[in-house]
Design a protein around this motif. Sequence first.
Motif, PDB file in Angstrom:
ATOM      1  N   LEU A 235      -4.503  11.415   0.298  1.00  0.00           N
ATOM      2  CA  LEU A 235      -4.995  10.049   0.129  1.00  0.00           C
ATOM      3  C   LEU A 235      -5.580   9.536   1.429  1.00  0.00           C
ATOM      4  CD1 LEU A 235      -2.266  10.485  -1.676  1.00  0.00           C
ATOM      5  CD2 LEU A 235      -2.581   8.087  -2.150  1.00  0.00           C
ATOM      6  N   THR A 236      -6.665   8.768   1.319  1.00  0.00           N
ATOM      7  CA  THR A 236      -7.293   8.156   2.482  1.00  0.00           C
ATOM      8  C   THR A 236      -7.470   6.667   2.226  1.00  0.00           C
ATOM      9  OG1 THR A 236      -8.547  10.187   2.921  1.00  0.00           O
ATOM     10  CG2 THR A 236      -9.306   8.162   4.003  1.00  0.00           C
ATOM     11  N   LEU A 237      -6.931   5.849   3.126  1.00  0.00           N
ATOM     12  CA  LEU A 237      -7.133   4.404   3.093  1.00  0.00           C
ATOM     13  C   LEU A 237      -8.255   4.066   4.061  1.00  0.00           C
ATOM     14  CD1 LEU A 237      -6.123   1.544   2.223  1.00  0.00           C
ATOM     15  CD2 LEU A 237      -4.755   1.574   4.325  1.00  0.00           C
TER      16      LEU A 237
ATOM     17  N   LEU B   7      -3.998   2.379  -2.812  1.00  0.00           N
ATOM     18  CA  LEU B   7      -3.642   3.792  -2.638  1.00  0.00           C
ATOM     19  C   LEU B   7      -3.055   4.363  -3.928  1.00  0.00           C
ATOM     20  CD1 LEU B   7      -2.151   3.985   0.970  1.00  0.00           C
ATOM     21  CD2 LEU B   7      -4.104   5.273   0.088  1.00  0.00           C
TER      22      LEU B   7
ATOM     23  N   VAL C  49      -1.125  11.124   3.655  1.00  0.00           N
ATOM     24  CA  VAL C  49      -1.765   9.812   3.678  1.00  0.00           C
ATOM     25  C   VAL C  49      -2.390   9.637   5.047  1.00  0.00           C
ATOM     26  CG1 VAL C  49      -1.437   7.305   3.549  1.00  0.00           C
ATOM     27  CG2 VAL C  49      -0.091   8.818   2.069  1.00  0.00           C
TER      28      VAL C  49
ATOM     29  N   ALA D  72      -8.297   9.283  -3.352  1.00  0.00           N
ATOM     30  CA  ALA D  72      -7.189  10.226  -3.541  1.00  0.00           C
ATOM     31  C   ALA D  72      -7.723  11.483  -4.216  1.00  0.00           C
ATOM     32  CB  ALA D  72      -6.097   9.604  -4.401  1.00  0.00           C
TER      33      ALA D  72
ATOM     34  N   ALA E 124      -9.599   2.950  -1.113  1.00  0.00           N
ATOM     35  CA  ALA E 124      -8.790   4.169  -1.009  1.00  0.00           C
ATOM     36  C   ALA E 124      -9.395   5.267  -1.865  1.00  0.00           C
ATOM     37  CB  ALA E 124      -7.366   3.881  -1.447  1.00  0.00           C
TER      38      ALA E 124
ATOM     39  N   LEU F  45       0.846  -1.190   0.000  1.00  0.00           N
ATOM     40  CA  LEU F  45       0.000   0.000   0.000  1.00  0.00           C
ATOM     41  C   LEU F  45       0.879   1.235   0.000  1.00  0.00           C
ATOM     42  CD1 LEU F  45      -2.618  -1.190   2.629  1.00  0.00           C
ATOM     43  CD2 LEU F  45      -3.050  -0.802   0.188  1.00  0.00           C
ATOM     44  N   GLY F  46       0.577   2.167  -0.863  1.00  0.00           N
ATOM     45  CA  GLY F  46       1.391   3.371  -0.946  1.00  0.00           C
ATOM     46  C   GLY F  46       2.826   3.065  -1.322  1.00  0.00           C
TER      47      GLY F  46
END
Length: 160
Positions: free
Chosen positions: A98-100, A42, A131, A152, A150, A22-23
């Motif tokens: 960004l939001t997970l 992400l 993030v 963004a 996710a 992730l990311g």
Amino acid sequence: MTFRIGHGYDSHRLEAGTGVTLGGVFIECAYRLIAHSDGDALIHALCDALLGAVGGGDIGHLFPDTDPQFAGADSRKLLAEVMQRVRAQGFCVVNADLTLIAQAPRVAEHISAMRAVLAELLDASIAQVNVKATTNEGMDAIGQKQGLAAHAVVLLQQAS
């Protein structure tokens, strides 16, 4: 000055495994992402946000999951290709947020590393990349650890 905003979203199912990416950061955990590529939701959401901002379609059109060349693809390489397209249109990243959304895995201790990886790929400073992570408080498939999602948002500026 010309500014453009883009929004992206991605989700993937989880199954038993040894870790997720992730990311751009590998996180050891009891899960793996079910996806054609590495499943980095992400980065996939970020790619869609960037493509949306420049009117470039979406990640599924550019890197279709029906194309064997993208099987197991490293999403960092996909993001690098998207950034080439952004730069070719004369834009640079002002910021990315960004939001997970995931009950699992827990990512708090990995966020700094994610920001560093993403900032490098975006030709941006760490201060321009945010993030964050949240859970669904046990609700729905994400809350039951069956998947993650996710979002963004990016702001681009015409390069001078």
